[in-house]
Design a protein around this motif. Structure first.
Motif, PDB file in Angstrom:
ATOM      1  N   ILE A 209      -4.538  -1.667  -2.158  1.00  0.00           N
ATOM      2  CA  ILE A 209      -4.580  -1.765  -0.707  1.00  0.00           C
ATOM      3  C   ILE A 209      -4.301  -0.390  -0.120  1.00  0.00           C
ATOM      4  O   ILE A 209      -3.217   0.161  -0.296  1.00  0.00           O
ATOM      5  CB  ILE A 209      -3.537  -2.776  -0.200  1.00  0.00           C
ATOM      6  CG1 ILE A 209      -3.739  -4.123  -0.904  1.00  0.00           C
ATOM      7  CG2 ILE A 209      -3.630  -2.929   1.298  1.00  0.00           C
ATOM      8  CD1 ILE A 209      -2.657  -5.124  -0.635  1.00  0.00           C
ATOM      9  N   ALA A 210      -5.308   0.144   0.547  1.00  0.00           N
ATOM     10  CA  ALA A 210      -5.115   1.440   1.203  1.00  0.00           C
ATOM     11  C   ALA A 210      -4.001   1.293   2.223  1.00  0.00           C
ATOM     12  O   ALA A 210      -3.985   0.351   3.005  1.00  0.00           O
ATOM     13  CB  ALA A 210      -6.404   1.888   1.879  1.00  0.00           C
ATOM     14  N   TYR A 211      -3.076   2.180   2.226  1.00  0.00           N
ATOM     15  CA  TYR A 211      -1.919   2.017   3.090  1.00  0.00           C
ATOM     16  C   TYR A 211      -1.338   3.390   3.371  1.00  0.00           C
ATOM     17  O   TYR A 211      -0.242   3.715   2.924  1.00  0.00           O
ATOM     18  CB  TYR A 211      -0.907   1.094   2.391  1.00  0.00           C
ATOM     19  CG  TYR A 211       0.110   0.477   3.301  1.00  0.00           C
ATOM     20  CD1 TYR A 211      -0.262  -0.508   4.200  1.00  0.00           C
ATOM     21  CD2 TYR A 211       1.435   0.875   3.266  1.00  0.00           C
ATOM     22  CE1 TYR A 211       0.674  -1.092   5.035  1.00  0.00           C
ATOM     23  CE2 TYR A 211       2.377   0.303   4.106  1.00  0.00           C
ATOM     24  CZ  TYR A 211       1.989  -0.689   4.977  1.00  0.00           C
ATOM     25  OH  TYR A 211       2.912  -1.260   5.803  1.00  0.00           O
ATOM     26  N   ASN A 212      -2.106   4.203   4.062  1.00  0.00           N
ATOM     27  CA  ASN A 212      -1.644   5.539   4.417  1.00  0.00           C
ATOM     28  C   ASN A 212      -1.138   5.498   5.846  1.00  0.00           C
ATOM     29  O   ASN A 212      -1.896   5.580   6.787  1.00  0.00           O
ATOM     30  CB  ASN A 212      -2.781   6.549   4.287  1.00  0.00           C
ATOM     31  CG  ASN A 212      -3.275   6.609   2.860  1.00  0.00           C
ATOM     32  OD1 ASN A 212      -2.493   6.780   1.941  1.00  0.00           O
ATOM     33  ND2 ASN A 212      -4.577   6.422   2.687  1.00  0.00           N
ATOM     34  N   PRO A 307       4.286  -1.115  -1.449  1.00  0.00           N
ATOM     35  CA  PRO A 307       2.897  -0.714  -1.226  1.00  0.00           C
ATOM     36  C   PRO A 307       2.556   0.618  -1.898  1.00  0.00           C
ATOM     37  O   PRO A 307       3.417   1.300  -2.455  1.00  0.00           O
ATOM     38  CB  PRO A 307       2.807  -0.606   0.293  1.00  0.00           C
ATOM     39  CG  PRO A 307       4.195  -0.359   0.744  1.00  0.00           C
ATOM     40  CD  PRO A 307       5.096  -1.031  -0.231  1.00  0.00           C
TER      41      PRO A 307
END
Lengths: 604, 604
Positions: A209-212, A307
């Motif tokens: 899951i992209a989580y920037n 995350p």
């Protein structure tokens, strides 16, 4: 213990939370509502742990037979001279936490115990598929106690869900010091639950899951964490796990850091299963005092427990042999963005304009997971740019289960209906249509010494008054005011209040009397950290938060500690099988005229 | 209104929440605990709105002078034949919501009113910098009422924060039907707060936050939303805003969708400011019944109100002229990942193995923002794969403020100390060191007819019992059971309970009597949707939830509606100025033996 305080009336906040009533647990946290510079309170390093071991082994204590390091911790003020300042042998009631090696050895005893092997064969089971788990035993008024464990055994078979297949009817008591089974009974009484459907493992492909969240990021320098307007210290403690200290927030108006929290950590958990029968009445666990949340901390799973943007910290604890033990990746730190707003407004009353503004809510989370046997606790410390600190407790994992002959609630008669937190294949749940389920203490059970237990029969009600006195709970400093003249303060935003269901004279309740109130305030005393007493195992309630407050010390204009109890009454439902969807609890402390105005608007 | 129910005892849930006590608000939601197929309940389309207008204009109603469309809505069962089925003229007490054009016209009246111009000149102010805002007036026992508004004016000067600079001392009453000022007094009494520091606009560069939660995504087909195991319908209602209906969840075990929620929406808000003085006592707003949350819905700001992965929906409401009005991007839908776990467990009791598993918590959020004058409400409907639905209410925006001569709490004497939700430059906050602030109703104020208002003097307390009967609140269906034999159900997980502070005989409380309990259950009746009555403006409490329940209808084995009150007591602090950091409230409904086992483990 208050560092360079600007204030004579530094305010301390400790919070104790009690999670899972019917499985009650209790935590402790310490804060300090003063403004100051950063000061490190590092935990013991591996070298220091080893040095302590050597010092003790070379001292007169080194001659003790079976020298066991149950708990090694710092008294912060002594940080500059880490030496033994007392070698007093404790002779009061209660014992230190069980060590992992003790628990492990106890768990292996039944498999070499002829009567147990016989019981397993009698049931037609294969002893190579049996896992045994030790449980602490509490105290029920005995004049003399020894260090002891009860052992319950489970049948794995084709299941990895050990706790889903209890082998009922067998009771075993282990004397921990001699490490021998001293009591054994077998009263075969319930069928073995089947393995089908018990697997709790996820079949899903782990997804990335992209989580920037932010490009600002955070900096971890040893145990010091800096993020946005916050600067604080994170330590890992064998008993409490995450310990936050000297948390300060930058005030852009006065252009300096101001102290918010001196120290915060969980203090105790109390998990009294509400089943008074012989194999269950003693299950009234104090997971922190008897086992330790730090020592039960789990290596965190990337992309599941934390995350993708998380940073991980290792912890070190002292093994029973006094050696430093590394616990990898037991704390994670990450920036959180849930898609929520920190604030927003649209103004339509300026002619010819629509003025819309706002900012996304980005916070920093410090997390650990403690897995104590069947159950998993996720503990979060969340820091917000607004100055709020939220403490979260997520409950998940496997429930303790009891095999029974009935398959649903409605087969449970008045006599057998007890408030257990068990979730069996046969689903012993308690519920009613459109009902307000009230739980009340009932008369003492003669069999086991437990005085709490039965669910009263209830009628549906159309209107339910959850009833609460409206209140803001404020921690303010009378010696420090805002420019406008208000006392600087923080306020507590509580979660749903939960009270212990146990009678005051029930032995487990005597030991955990702090669960009768959600909020306590004490004058700061550095020896008062563990709400259920330092020697929690088998203690008699002679020490702890409820005892300390009897001294009736003044709390006005003092360094104070706030204790907050997070509580859950957990009635299991079928969805909690084979593994429980997370249930959330917690509380928040939020600035209340600590700043001159909304600090979010002052940040770049 | 229950569609093809499998169950004779379909259970309805309505929830009313009351946000901001001291600014109280109330919302309503409807659910249905039955299992079924999807059925669309679309809102009126622009064409349908226009067609209704034409039908009405061509009917005998078309001859009415000043024909105004205050509120046009559907009765769902009539969806297949959208015609007027009643043209009865309402002649009871209370009025429909104010239209925007009425509010706009009223706001412009003072600027053409000679006495007001004179008052502004007398204060040395420039009338081109004055913004006036209309307020509803409530009902205080009058035998005869007319549609009316009070007007308060503010000085912008160099500020865009209109509400931060009230021009005190001027009272104006507008007769809405004649659209004329019918009462005017000027009692100059307080200085104008300065403009400095009032700007609420963010100075930060908007940052783009990567937020790609899942590759599964969601599908929006008209008003139907499909995501993970959920299938539901989203409509936009002029009064309630977001309306969720026919929400069903796929049960992988039986391989079909099962109904959970028939309908859910906010019903009313109640915002009684606790200041009994002449210019404040009437501020007891019912933002939904008097104004409408849908009509106050704001166009959502990407990257602020909703994350980058959000999908936006437009809404249509009926203008006062009967024409369809488009409201762009008033609802957003997005997948949320906060970094939390949906469940997890580590098992160490299988010899030779450490078994660790778990899944991240990903949910779907449906959001709107209603900006009613100074205040912004963020309403969320969050769907979880576990079957939980969480309703969130975030409060933010600008507080209503009152200019005063004192700068802090300690200048407020016993006599002037009132429970107001005002946050002025001079910071009228109420707080105490380490205190449990209790708010109690006090004797009726003779001046204004309000019976609630003063803050009692309190002593610090070391132990605080937040006190609550432990309870699980379950909605179960006696006619439908799990395979194991438990009644299928959902349970309510409440937030912190909050009660109205008003005395039962205080007029605003009579009109909002539903705020005295947090939970209500009624037998379903399709006409019972608005907790404070359909004609809420100036009503007399003759209709509404508290009145309906007096009928004492049976609720067992009936289609029931659950009403839940979300409440906040809002004591302002300096941080709430010039714009308030978000404060969160809400509740959850969670499966309680609705499924045979944890549904998360059955999903691919």
């Amino acid at each position: 213990m208050v560092l360079n305080s600007e204030l004579s009336g530094a305010s301390f906040v400790e919070a104790a939370f009690m999670a899972m009533n019917l499985l009650p647990l209790v935590f402790i946290l310490q804060f300090c509502l003063v403004a100051s510079l950063y000061h490190p309170l590092d935990p013991l390093s591996p070298n220091e742990i080893d040095r302590i071991r050597l010092i003790i082994q070379n001292s007169s204590l080194g001659n003790l037979p079976n020298l066991t390091f149950h708990f090694v911790d710092l008294e912060e003020p002594l940080k500059t001279r880490r030496t033994i300042i007392s070698d007093r042998l404790y002779s009061g009631h209660g014992y230190p936490p069980l060590t992992f090696i003790e628990l492990f050895r106890a768990s292996k005893l039944p498999l070499k115990y002829p009567k147990f092997i016989e019981s397993i064969m009698k049931r037609g089971l294969n002893s190579s598929q049996v896992s045994c788990v030790p449980f602490t035993v509490g105290w029920y008024g005995q004049n003399v106690t020894k260090r002891a464990l009860r052992i319950a055994c489970f049948y794995r078979g084709r299941s990895v869900n050990v706790f889903a297949r209890p082998i009922e009817g067998i009771s075993m008591l282990v004397d921990v010091d001699s490490m021998q089974i001293t009591m054994y009974t077998d009263r075969l009484k319930a069928p073995l639950p089947k393995a089908e459907g018990t697997d709790f493992r996820s079949k899903k492909q782990p997804q990335s899951i992209a989580y920037n969240v932010s490009d600002s990021g955070f900096a971890v320098d040893g145990h010091r964490v800096r993020w946005a307007n916050w600067d604080f210290h994170v330590a890992f403690d064998a008993r409490a796990g995450i310990t936050i200290s000297t948390a300060s927030i930058f005030d852009a108006q006065v252009k300096r850091f101001r102290r918010v929290l001196y120290k915060g950590h969980v203090s105790e958990t109390f998990v009294p299963y509400m089943d008074p029968t012989n194999d269950w009445y003693f299950r009234t666990f104090m997971d922190i005092g008897e086992f330790g949340f730090g020592r039960s901390a789990d290596t965190l799973q990337p992309q599941v427990d934390c995350p993708a943007n998380a940073f991980y910290l290792d912890g070190y604890v002292t093994g029973a042999d006094g050696k430093a033990q590394k616990m990898p990746h037991v704390i994670c730190i990450f920036e959180r963005y849930s898609g929520d707003v920190a604030w927003r407004h649209t103004e339509i009353n300026v002619p010819g304009k629509v003025i819309r503004s706002g900012e996304p809510e980005i916070s920093l989370v410090v997390r650990m997971v403690a897995t104590v046997g069947n159950y998993d606790y996720v503990l979060d410390w969340e820091f917000k740019k607004s100055g709020s600190i939220k403490v979260g407790v997520d409950l998940t994992g496997i429930l303790e289960m009891k095999a029974t002959s009935y398959t649903n609630n409605y087969q449970i008669t008045e006599e057998t209906l007890t408030l257990t937190a068990t979730a069996t294949h046969s689903s012993k749940q308690n519920k009613r249509r459109q009902e307000y389920q009230r739980f009340k203490p009932t008369p003492r059970e003669k069999v086991t010494g437990r005085s709490s237990g039965k669910l009263p029969k209830l009628k549906p009600r159309a209107r339910i008054h959850l009833g609460l006195e409206p209140a803001d709970l404020l921690i303010t400093n009378p010696n420090k005011k805002t420019r406008l003249g208000n006392q600087v303060g923080y306020r507590l935003i509580a979660g749903q209040p939960v009270n212990s269901l146990l009678s005051d004279d029930d032995y487990p309740q005597i030991r955990n009397a702090y669960t009768k109130y959600q909020v306590w305030v004490t004058a700061y005393n550095k020896s008062e950290r563990w709400a259920g007493g330092f020697y929690a195992d088998r203690n008699r309630g002679e020490e702890g938060l409820a005892v300390w407050t009897r001294r009736n010390r003044a709390i006005e204009n003092k360094d104070i500690v706030l204790w907050y109890i997070v509580g859950f009454h957990h009635i299991p439902y079928q969805e909690d099988f084979p593994v429980m969807p997370t249930l959330h609890g917690g509380f928040e402390i939020r600035p209340a005229s600590f700043f001159e105005s909304n600090p979010l608007l002052r940040q770049e």
